[in-house]
Design a protein around this motif. Structure first.
Motif, PDB file in Angstrom:
ATOM      1  N   ARG A   1      10.510   6.723   5.326  1.00 13.94           N
ATOM      2  CA  ARG A   1       9.962   6.473   6.747  1.00 13.94           C
ATOM      3  C   ARG A   1       8.749   7.071   7.094  1.00 13.94           C
ATOM      4  NH1 ARG A   1      13.604   3.657   6.155  1.00 13.94           N
ATOM      5  NH2 ARG A   1      15.516   3.432   7.277  1.00 13.94           N
ATOM      6  N   GLY A   2       8.036   6.068   7.613  1.00 14.63           N
ATOM      7  CA  GLY A   2       6.449   6.487   8.001  1.00 14.63           C
ATOM      8  C   GLY A   2       6.015   7.181   7.168  1.00 14.63           C
ATOM      9  N   LEU A   3       5.909   6.541   5.699  1.00 11.79           N
ATOM     10  CA  LEU A   3       5.180   7.137   4.713  1.00 11.79           C
ATOM     11  C   LEU A   3       3.772   6.826   4.718  1.00 11.79           C
ATOM     12  CD1 LEU A   3       6.003   8.795   1.875  1.00 11.79           C
ATOM     13  CD2 LEU A   3       5.971   6.418   0.759  1.00 11.79           C
ATOM     14  N   ALA A   4       2.907   7.881   4.320  1.00 16.79           N
ATOM     15  CA  ALA A   4       1.548   7.625   4.646  1.00 16.79           C
ATOM     16  C   ALA A   4       0.587   8.304   3.689  1.00 16.79           C
ATOM     17  CB  ALA A   4       1.016   8.160   5.962  1.00 16.79           C
ATOM     18  N   ARG A   5      -0.367   7.693   3.079  1.00 18.50           N
ATOM     19  CA  ARG A   5      -0.998   8.648   2.061  1.00 18.50           C
ATOM     20  C   ARG A   5      -2.655   8.393   2.406  1.00 18.50           C
ATOM     21  NH1 ARG A   5      -3.208  11.841  -0.674  1.00 18.50           N
ATOM     22  NH2 ARG A   5      -3.217  12.173  -2.861  1.00 18.50           N
ATOM     23  N   ILE A   6      -3.174   9.277   2.582  1.00 13.40           N
ATOM     24  CA  ILE A   6      -4.614   9.528   2.950  1.00 13.40           C
ATOM     25  C   ILE A   6      -5.537   9.989   1.830  1.00 13.40           C
ATOM     26  CG2 ILE A   6      -6.334   9.821   4.806  1.00 13.40           C
ATOM     27  CD1 ILE A   6      -3.800   9.783   6.551  1.00 13.40           C
TER      28      ILE A   6
ATOM     29  N   LEU B   1      -1.946   4.064   2.614  1.00 15.47           N
ATOM     30  CA  LEU B   1      -0.788   3.736   2.944  1.00 15.47           C
ATOM     31  C   LEU B   1      -0.669   4.421   4.149  1.00 15.47           C
ATOM     32  CD1 LEU B   1       2.256   4.493   0.279  1.00 15.47           C
ATOM     33  CD2 LEU B   1       1.403   2.222   1.387  1.00 15.47           C
ATOM     34  N   ALA B   2      -0.372   3.273   5.384  1.00 12.16           N
ATOM     35  CA  ALA B   2      -0.245   3.722   6.819  1.00 12.16           C
ATOM     36  C   ALA B   2       0.752   3.847   7.483  1.00 12.16           C
ATOM     37  CB  ALA B   2      -1.396   2.766   7.672  1.00 12.16           C
ATOM     38  N   GLY B   3       1.906   4.201   6.874  1.00 15.35           N
ATOM     39  CA  GLY B   3       3.266   4.393   7.470  1.00 15.35           C
ATOM     40  C   GLY B   3       4.087   3.110   7.161  1.00 15.35           C
ATOM     41  N   VAL B   4       4.972   3.279   6.055  1.00 14.09           N
ATOM     42  CA  VAL B   4       5.955   2.327   5.891  1.00 14.09           C
ATOM     43  C   VAL B   4       7.200   2.962   5.852  1.00 14.09           C
ATOM     44  CG1 VAL B   4       4.018   0.994   4.547  1.00 14.09           C
ATOM     45  CG2 VAL B   4       5.780   2.635   3.242  1.00 14.09           C
ATOM     46  N   ASP B   5       8.420   1.817   6.151  1.00 12.67           N
ATOM     47  CA  ASP B   5       9.465   2.109   6.226  1.00 12.67           C
ATOM     48  C   ASP B   5      10.351   1.244   5.760  1.00 12.67           C
ATOM     49  OD1 ASP B   5       8.969   4.103   8.340  1.00 12.67           O
ATOM     50  OD2 ASP B   5       8.835   2.178   9.784  1.00 12.67           O
ATOM     51  N   PHE B   6      11.333   1.678   4.636  1.00 12.26           N
ATOM     52  CA  PHE B   6      12.221   0.896   3.994  1.00 12.26           C
ATOM     53  C   PHE B   6      13.340   1.484   3.344  1.00 12.26           C
ATOM     54  CE2 PHE B   6       8.623   1.325   1.166  1.00 12.26           C
ATOM     55  CZ  PHE B   6       9.419   1.384  -0.243  1.00 12.26           C
ATOM     56  N   ASP B   7      14.091   0.844   2.929  1.00 15.54           N
ATOM     57  CA  ASP B   7      15.482   1.473   2.125  1.00 15.54           C
ATOM     58  C   ASP B   7      15.380   0.641   0.837  1.00 15.54           C
ATOM     59  OD1 ASP B   7      16.281   3.784   3.739  1.00 15.54           O
ATOM     60  OD2 ASP B   7      16.439   2.161   5.178  1.00 15.54           O
ATOM     61  N   LEU B   8      15.786   1.269  -0.223  1.00 18.32           N
ATOM     62  CA  LEU B   8      15.980   0.552  -1.521  1.00 18.32           C
ATOM     63  C   LEU B   8      17.438   0.938  -2.209  1.00 18.32           C
ATOM     64  CD1 LEU B   8      12.345   1.202  -3.471  1.00 18.32           C
ATOM     65  CD2 LEU B   8      13.353  -0.946  -2.209  1.00 18.32           C
ATOM     66  N   PHE B   9      18.107  -0.076  -2.619  1.00 17.17           N
ATOM     67  CA  PHE B   9      19.320   0.311  -3.078  1.00 17.17           C
ATOM     68  C   PHE B   9      19.643  -0.052  -4.541  1.00 17.17           C
ATOM     69  CE2 PHE B   9      19.131  -0.997   1.322  1.00 17.17           C
ATOM     70  CZ  PHE B   9      19.657   0.110   1.965  1.00 17.17           C
ATOM     71  N   ARG B  10      20.840   0.514  -4.979  1.00 12.64           N
ATOM     72  CA  ARG B  10      21.020   0.546  -6.589  1.00 12.64           C
ATOM     73  C   ARG B  10      21.175  -1.198  -6.993  1.00 12.64           C
ATOM     74  NH1 ARG B  10      23.575   2.240 -11.151  1.00 12.64           N
ATOM     75  NH2 ARG B  10      25.371   0.836 -11.682  1.00 12.64           N
ATOM     76  N   SER B  11      21.046  -1.565  -8.172  1.00 12.21           N
ATOM     77  CA  SER B  11      21.062  -2.975  -8.676  1.00 12.21           C
ATOM     78  C   SER B  11      20.059  -4.058  -7.948  1.00 12.21           C
ATOM     79  CB  SER B  11      22.428  -3.357  -8.634  1.00 12.21           C
ATOM     80  OG  SER B  11      23.210  -2.296  -9.149  1.00 12.21           O
ATOM     81  N   GLU B  12      19.463  -3.533  -7.046  1.00 18.68           N
ATOM     82  CA  GLU B  12      18.344  -4.579  -6.430  1.00 18.68           C
ATOM     83  C   GLU B  12      17.258  -4.855  -7.131  1.00 18.68           C
ATOM     84  OE1 GLU B  12      17.590  -4.754  -1.648  1.00 18.68           O
ATOM     85  OE2 GLU B  12      17.054  -2.750  -2.594  1.00 18.68           O
ATOM     86  N   LEU B  13      16.681  -6.031  -7.158  1.00 21.87           N
ATOM     87  CA  LEU B  13      15.341  -6.447  -7.785  1.00 21.87           C
ATOM     88  C   LEU B  13      14.449  -6.449  -6.526  1.00 21.87           C
ATOM     89  CD1 LEU B  13      14.917  -8.528 -10.808  1.00 21.87           C
ATOM     90  CD2 LEU B  13      13.180  -8.368  -9.001  1.00 21.87           C
TER      91      LEU B  13
ATOM     92  N   PRO C   1       3.175  12.206  -0.815  1.00 23.31           N
ATOM     93  CA  PRO C   1       2.475  11.568   0.674  1.00 23.31           C
ATOM     94  C   PRO C   1       1.890  12.669   1.365  1.00 23.31           C
ATOM     95  CG  PRO C   1       4.990  12.081   0.769  1.00 23.31           C
ATOM     96  CD  PRO C   1       4.531  12.481  -0.696  1.00 23.31           C
ATOM     97  N   THR C   2       0.767  12.164   2.292  1.00 26.28           N
ATOM     98  CA  THR C   2       0.174  12.868   3.242  1.00 26.28           C
ATOM     99  C   THR C   2       1.151  13.254   4.378  1.00 26.28           C
ATOM    100  OG1 THR C   2      -1.804  11.586   2.509  1.00 26.28           O
ATOM    101  CG2 THR C   2      -1.887  13.253   4.483  1.00 26.28           C
ATOM    102  N   HIS C   3       1.824  12.180   4.752  1.00 25.98           N
ATOM    103  CA  HIS C   3       2.968  12.246   5.731  1.00 25.98           C
ATOM    104  C   HIS C   3       4.050  11.464   5.552  1.00 25.98           C
ATOM    105  CE1 HIS C   3      -0.612  13.517   8.381  1.00 25.98           C
ATOM    106  NE2 HIS C   3      -1.150  12.330   8.214  1.00 25.98           N
ATOM    107  N   GLY C   4       5.121  11.583   6.512  1.00 24.67           N
ATOM    108  CA  GLY C   4       6.260  10.940   6.182  1.00 24.67           C
ATOM    109  C   GLY C   4       7.271  11.267   5.301  1.00 24.67           C
TER     110      GLY C   4
END
Lengths: 231, 788
Positions: free
Chosen positions: A5-10, A21-33, A57-60
């Motif tokens: 959530r809100g992941l940023a790297r400056i 990275l300017a703030g990204v949100d997502f979830d990743l799950f087992r067995s996914e490609l 990360p810088t933030h998030g």
């Protein structure tokens, strides 16, 4: 598995600061490609480095099974990379002075419950090239050794940075097949970053990145097989 | 074996020539350290065992004559444990086949039983027997060897004016004469000076000393003060013509041995330190290069879960293997050389047996020291490897920023070819790396300067001592001081061109708490034969008042010209005089004090008395002169300058020359190692760039010129720096070798510098040739693809 959530790297500070990275949100799950698509400079490599614990990360928030990776110290990050993550690099990064089998064994020596190096190499179709040095292998073969090295530890997540970037189409296909097979047979979460949109069809989900943000998320109802990709 | 270790071995195999170069440099330093430390151990152990088994005394005294009853009074001095008294007399020897008069010191053996102190060791034959048909004596080994004497051989000596023929009963050694040199001489002269032993009765009778003694040796009770015992003994012996008791520290043989050990100690630190620093530096350059090349591999290892400690340890192991090889070679080399050198000490020091003892502690120290040197060298590179964030390392290094070189910016471009400009820019682009290569080359140059300065120093001593200072042909010494008109008698000997008198008086010089015993030499104010020379080097005129002392003695006594010293006269009536230091003399063996002869006579409240004279003898009359000398009565000694000089050449000069050769061999190995290594690193760092140039259409020669040009430019910069650095090292090392018995002057000659420069030039040329050959073998396509 990952909760982001809100992941940023400056990088840098003040006027020289570069936002990767300017703030990204997502979830990743087992067995996914999952495929992360984006042009050069879109932030996809930075995101992959964050997921693999190579950079912080810088933030998030970046949670792995509920634990905050950003708060891991160096030994904890080392353990995380050792036990949970398999990396496949665009430039293979094999040790030139070790054979294919030894390159895999190098990693299996340090992790818990790995598979035998030979087994990992068989999974990527290199059962008969195990005792060759990197310099004696083709680019595709070297990349498959790199994959064998990444999966031999039975990682929970396989992070692949442009795995076919340096390969021709036919070799690229054998490499992608190897990744897909691992994902399918071992239930490993596989994250592939690429600028090649064609790879999107083989994924369960596709994130498109631009300027450090996720600009699109696409869910494939049915994954295409690597052989059917429209090259 | 773990796979990381297997990687290590294979990487090392690829780097074998460079790793070997580093290991060899390290081995050179360690070999010297192991050799010198083991020699120290061998000498110390042998000396201590010998002293103990043969009961070497702790306090010594000479006197004119005391009745044997005084012996009990000596034993009664508080703190004295054992007393040995006897007779020691200097006599003239007459050896068949030897045209030079030789001098012997005859020592008495006790009438009954074995000596309590200073027991002799019988090398061959037997000890002389008292009541026999023929007089017998035993000879010291050094003299016997120099003359090829065996038990049974005859030998003649003039005892108290009477010539007697003896039969040599045996060859012996004594802890008192481990270093068998004439009194007050820093150098052995085994041809013309020997030590002998004969039964007390015969010796005493010949000199009308039966029932008396003139030589004392004492040991101290545990906890006794040496100073107090010496003071008491001096008081007791003064009425009997005592010449001052002294402890082991002032015993000539013991002190010479001590000095040798001190020199070895200096060498065991100074040289290895330089070599190991160089090795540390080379390890660093090899490892920095290795880490730079393996950026991606390091990143991969870290990305795959290897910890910083594991990665760091992996690169430390690199240097550890190098250390292991270095210690191995160093130990073999050190032990081998030590075995060779221990034989050399036989020339100087006579022990019943001197075996090479390996100082096993030094092996441990050597391993620790060199590990430390290598680890220090590697630490920076490893720290960089560990610090590299894995994500960062995955990217190739940012391209270096180029800009026109300073000379180009100054507008000198038009004279330079493209390849020369490239060489210039390369040097400027990476100033630190260029500076380090330059420093390596300078170090290679510098260590070549040191050994030659040893050799030149010895050559200088030979010229200085026997051409500048001593210009006589021969020096004759009387048994006892005699009237100065004796000079005229000497002047009448056949062939004598010039005769100059001298007076030697044993004194103890004191300034503050420091004292030294030596001969105060009375000489003509401005003599032509035995001259007093200062550091410039100019002849000094002896002033009518005051003394001139060796610069080294001034340092020991901590006095400067103008200061006063107390001189206690140790001959005849004991007197203490205050004399000002009028100047400093330059000399390289022993310590000395000089005074104008009439002034010395006045000071001693005696008339014109002399101990002998320095003579110049016409070469044509030499045989007649020697024949006349052999029959001259009351002569105690005849020192032939050329024979002493020859002795020096064959002993000290020979040993220094051997050491110099060993060091020079090491220094050359190291110089080649450094330069080869620099060329290798520079080639592998740049192979990609150079291959690119080839692809772009540069000829092989032009590309070679870029690489060689850089090496040449750096070598040119490094040479003067290296010569300065080498002079500095030489000065530092020679200072550690500076003892009271022997000193080496710092002599830096053009030939020395020229040699260092040529070795570096040849090594550079060979390395450049090698680089050019490698360059020719570069596969253009793969060089462009490969990351290293």
């Amino acid at each position: 598995m990952f909760h982001v959530r809100g992941l940023a790297r400056i990088y840098g500070e003040g006027t020289a600061a570069v936002t990767a990275l300017a703030g990204v949100d997502f979830d990743l799950f087992r067995s996914e490609l999952v495929v992360l698509l984006g042009a050069s400079g879109s932030g996809k490599s930075t995101l992959l480095n964050q997921l693999g614990g190579l950079d912080s990360p810088t933030h998030g928030t970046l949670l792995y099974h509920g634990a905050d990776l950003a708060r891991f110290d160096e030994p904890a990050l080392t353990r995380f990379r050792r036990d949970a993550v398999g990396f496949v690099f665009q430039a293979y990064n094999l040790i030139p002075s070790l054979t294919a089998r030894e390159n895999v064994a190098l990693i299996t020596e340090i992790c818990r419950a790995p598979m035998a190096p030979a087994e990992a190499l068989q999974l990527v179709g290199l059962g008969d090239r195990m005792d060759h040095f990197p310099a004696q292998l083709s680019g595709g073969e070297q990349q498959r050794v790199a994959i064998a090295r990444a999966i031999a530890k039975r990682p929970e997540v396989l992070l692949c940075d442009e795995p076919t970037g340096a390969l021709d189409v036919r070799t690229g296909i054998t490499v992608l097949e190897a990744i897909e097979r691992i994902n399918r047979e071992l239930g490993t979460l596989a994250v592939i970053i690429t600028h090649n949109a064609i790879l999107a069809d083989m994924a369960d989900r596709v994130f498109t990145l631009s300027d450090g943000r996720i600009v699109n998320e696409r869910i494939n109802a049915r994954r295409g097989s690597v052989r059917d990709l429209a090259w | 074996m773990s796979l990381l270790d297997r990687k290590l071995l294979r990487d090392l195999a690829a780097l074998k020539s460079q790793a070997l170069a580093v290991a060899l440099v390290m081995a050179c330093g360690l070999a010297m350290m192991i050799m010198t430390r083991s020699l120290i151990l061998s000498l110390e152990t042998t000396r201590d065992t010998y002293y103990e088994h043969h009961r070497f005394a702790q306090v010594f005294a000479r006197l004119k004559r005391a009745p044997n009853a005084v012996r009990d009074q000596l034993a009664a001095i508080p703190g004295v444990a054992t007393v040995e008294t006897g007779i020691a007399m200097q006599v003239t020897l007459d050896l068949p086949g030897l045209d030079l008069p030789a001098v012997g010191l005859l020592n008495s053996l006790p009438e009954r039983g074995e000596a309590v102190l200073n027991r002799v060791y019988l090398r061959s034959g037997r000890l002389p027997l008292s009541p026999s048909t023929q007089y017998e004596l035993a000879a010291g080994e050094a003299f016997a060897e120099a003359h090829g004497l065996k038990p049974g051989d005859p030998i003649s000596a003039v005892l108290n004016g009477t010539k007697q023929t003896f039969r040599l009963s045996g060859i012996v050694l004594s802890p008192e004469f481990v270093f068998e040199a004439p009194p007050n001489s820093a150098l052995p002269d085994n041809k013309t000076y020997g030590v002998f032993w004969m039964p007390y009765k015969e010796l005493a009778t010949a000199f009308q000393l039966y029932g008396a003694f003139n030589n004392v040796a004492l040991t101290l009770a545990p906890g006794a003060s040496e100073g107090d015992v010496i003071a008491d003994a001096d008081r007791l012996l003064a009425p009997y013509g005592g010449r001052g008791a002294y402890g082991r520290a002032n015993h000539p043989s013991h002190r010479r041995l001590d000095d040798e050990i001190r020199v070895l100690t200096g060498l065991s630190i100074a040289f290895p330190l330089v070599f190991l620093s160089v090795a540390a530096f080379m390890t660093n350059s090899v490892m920095s290069r290795q880490v730079a090349l393996q950026r991606e591999q390091i990143a991969m290892l870290k990305a795959c879960g290897f910890s910083n400690a594991q990665v760091g340890m992996h690169y430390f192991k690199f240097s550890f293997v190098i250390v292991l090889v270095g210690v191995g070679f160093g130990a073999i080399g050190g032990i081998f050389l030590g075995h060779q050198l221990v034989g050399l000490y036989h020339i100087f020091f006579r022990f019943p047996q001197l075996d090479f003892l390996l100082d096993s502690r030094v092996l441990v120290t050597a391993s620790v020291v060199s590990s430390f040197a290598a680890f220090a060298g590697v630490a920076g590179a490893v720290r960089r490897a560990v610090r590299l964030p894995p994500a960062e390392a995955m990217r190739p290094e940012a391209p270096a920023r180029y800009r026109p070189a300073l000379l180009e910016r100054l507008g000198a471009t038009r004279w330079f070819s493209a390849s020369f400009r490239m060489s210039l820019r390369n040097i400027e682009r990476r100033p630190i790396r260029s500076a380090l290569t330059c420093l390596a080359l300078a170090l290679a140059t510098s260590i070549l300067v040191v050994p030659s300065s040893f050799r030149d120093g010895v050559a200088y001593i030979i010229d200085f001592q026997w051409d500048v200072v001593q210009r006589q042909t021969v020096t004759l010494t009387l048994v006892e001081p005699g009237p100065a008109r004796g000079v005229a008698d000497f002047g009448h000997l056949p062939g004598v061109i010039l005769a100059e008198p001298f007076r030697y008086v044993p004194v103890e010089l004191r300034a503050g708490p420091v004292t030294r015993r030596l001969l105060l030499q009375g000489l003509p104010a401005r003599g032509t034969l035995s001259r007093v020379i200062d550091a410039h080097p100019r002849q000094l005129t002896l002033p009518p008042r005051g003394i001139i002392i060796s610069a080294k003695l001034a340092t020991v006594l901590q006095v400067r010209p103008g200061d006063e010293v107390v001189a206690k006269v140790l001959e005849g009536e004991e007197r203490e005089l205050r004399v000002p230091v009028a100047g400093l003399a330059e000399d390289f063996t022993g310590i000395a004090a000089y005074m104008e002869l009439p002034a010395l006579n006045r000071l001693l409240l005696e008339g014109d008395r002399i101990n002998g004279a320095h003579l110049t003898v016409a070469a044509g009359s030499w045989p007649e002169f020697l024949a006349a000398v052999k029959t001259t009565p009351r002569l105690a000694g005849c020192m032939i300058k050329n024979s002493v000089r020859e002795g020096f050449r064959q002993t000290t000069a020979a040993s220094v020359s051997l050491l110099q050769k060993i060091y020079m061999f090491f220094a050359t190995v190291v110089a080649f190692g450094i330069i080869y290594n620099s060329a290798r690193i520079s080639l592998s760092e740049r192979s990609r760039e150079l291959a690119t140039l080839r692809v772009l259409g540069f000829s092989r020669g032009e590309v070679g010129a870029v690489l060689v040009g850089e090496l040449v430019l750096l070598t040119l910069l490094a040479l003067p720096l290296g010569l300065v650095l080498g002079s500095f090292f030489a000065s530092g090392i020679i200072r550690t070798l500076n003892t009271e018995t022997v000193r080496l002057p710092l002599v830096l000659t053009a030939a020395n510098y020229a040699f260092a420069v040529s070795v570096v030039a040849i090594a550079s040329a060979l390395s450049a040739l090698f680089a050019a050959r490698k360059l020719a073998a570069i596969d253009l396509v793969s060089a462009l693809k490969a990351l290293d």
